[in-house]
Motif scaffolding. Structure first.
Motif, PDB file in Angstrom:
ATOM      1  N   LYS A   1      37.129 -19.527  69.223  1.00 16.08           N
ATOM      2  CA  LYS A   1      36.149 -19.202  68.668  1.00 16.08           C
ATOM      3  C   LYS A   1      35.599 -20.653  68.402  1.00 16.08           C
ATOM      4  O   LYS A   1      36.222 -21.362  67.084  1.00 16.08           O
TER       5      LYS A   1
ATOM      6  N   ASN B   1      36.953 -16.600  62.901  1.00 16.47           N
ATOM      7  CA  ASN B   1      37.391 -15.669  63.347  1.00 16.47           C
ATOM      8  C   ASN B   1      37.138 -14.070  62.430  1.00 16.47           C
ATOM      9  O   ASN B   1      37.681 -13.871  62.909  1.00 16.47           O
TER      10      ASN B   1
ATOM     11  N   GLN C   1      39.063 -22.405  62.301  1.00 24.18           N
ATOM     12  CA  GLN C   1      39.545 -21.752  62.915  1.00 24.18           C
ATOM     13  C   GLN C   1      39.677 -20.020  63.048  1.00 24.18           C
ATOM     14  O   GLN C   1      39.419 -19.124  63.544  1.00 24.18           O
TER      15      GLN C   1
ATOM     16  N   PHE D   1      44.478 -15.316  64.143  1.00 25.52           N
ATOM     17  CA  PHE D   1      43.492 -15.126  63.994  1.00 25.52           C
ATOM     18  C   PHE D   1      43.233 -16.605  64.363  1.00 25.52           C
ATOM     19  O   PHE D   1      42.084 -16.897  64.444  1.00 25.52           O
ATOM     20  N   THR D   2      44.023 -17.254  64.629  1.00 22.83           N
ATOM     21  CA  THR D   2      43.651 -18.813  64.488  1.00 22.83           C
ATOM     22  C   THR D   2      43.248 -19.034  66.785  1.00 22.83           C
ATOM     23  O   THR D   2      43.927 -19.191  66.627  1.00 22.83           O
ATOM     24  N   GLY D   3      42.092 -19.138  67.098  1.00 26.79           N
ATOM     25  CA  GLY D   3      41.635 -19.331  68.673  1.00 26.79           C
ATOM     26  C   GLY D   3      41.028 -20.499  68.903  1.00 26.79           C
ATOM     27  O   GLY D   3      40.949 -21.351  68.097  1.00 26.79           O
TER      28      GLY D   3
END
Length: 278
Positions: free
Chosen positions: A277, A165, A161, A273-275
């Motif tokens: 997406k 991103n 993840q 930063f960890t989403g």
């Protein structure tokens, strides 16, 4: 104006609740820390004082000098936790980067397999792990403690993840300058992934340091015990000596607290930063 006033009161209430929770959480730790510097007679007297009346270091001398295996247990835990943390940082970040950036056959299959592993309780894998280690002759050994824990599906997913991103323009610019995939990963991606790596390091170290289930299954020799397993036998040996037990507990707790305090600032950075997406 009323809206601002209401928000101010909500903040005051929130911080009050958090402060109260922090105090309630810290009280047992502070008592244990204080008790580790008290003689046994002062502890069993039952006085609710957090400052020792008769300050002493004899409890720590007892566990480090009179209990010869305690230092061995400590260094066993240090060696295993550091090795497991370093290997996880390497392999989890490599796997996460491959799943996020590289194109290869079976990519989606491996990604969903990793997600499936997240749903498997560690207790289910305990017996197969024991049988495999027995086959290799790795019971009661450092490699038996390190190798089964050198990758973690949770943090492979987390690093994937993070890299999804990650600004791809930086990698494209490095590729134009002549770097290959490994060079981009080593010189561009990893240095900028420090927040995620630091957060991962804290969780992996804490998990390895506190691990009790695997050691109790595969470690038989007292000299190979890690601190959680050693403290369990230590507690049985000194069951009525709370001063020694509290001192041993503080030695066990302090490294994790120091590491968490040092890397705590990276947590918020890594979460940003960890989403979801990709």
């Amino acid at each position: 104006m009323n809206k601002i006033w209401n928000l101010s009161w909500l903040k005051i209430l929130l911080y009050s609740v958090l402060t109260l929770y922090a105090i309630i959480t810290l009280i047992p730790f502070l008592w244990a820390l204080s008790a580790s510097f008290k003689p046994l007679t002062e502890i069993i007297a039952g006085e609710p004082n957090f400052l020792p009346k008769n300050f002493t270091l004899d409890n720590y001398k007892q566990i480090f000098i009179e209990e010869p295996l305690f230092i061995r247990w400590f260094f066993n835990s240090v060696i295993i936790a550091i090795a497991v943390t370093i290997l996880n940082l390497l392999f989890n970040s490599m796997a996460g980067y491959a799943l996020a950036r590289l194109q290869f056959r079976g990519k989606r299959f491996w990604f969903f397999l990793i997600l499936a592993v997240l749903a498997v309780p560690i207790q289910v894998t305990l017996i197969p792990t024991f049988l495999i280690l027995k086959t290799f002759g790795w019971l009661n050994s450092y490699q038996g403690m390190i190798i089964p824990n050198m990758v973690n599906a949770t943090f492979i997913f987390m690093m994937r993840q993070f890299f999804v991103n990650f600004p791809q323009e930086l990698e494209e610019a490095a590729a134009i300058d002549g770097l290959n995939t490994f060079g981009i990963f080593r010189h561009i991606v990893l240095p900028l992934a420090k927040p995620a790596l630091a957060a991962q390091a804290v969780f992996i170290f804490m998990s390895s340091w506190n691990n009790f289930l695997l050691p109790v299954v595969i470690l038989f020799d007292p000299e190979m015990f890690t601190l959680p397993l050693g403290l369990n036998s230590f507690k049985g040996q000194y069951i009525s000596y709370w001063n020694y037990i509290m001192a041993a507990s503080m030695v066990f707790t302090l490294p994790v607290l120091l590491i968490y305090a040092f890397f705590n600032r990276y947590f918020i950075q890594s979460v940003s930063f960890t989403g979801t997406k990709g």
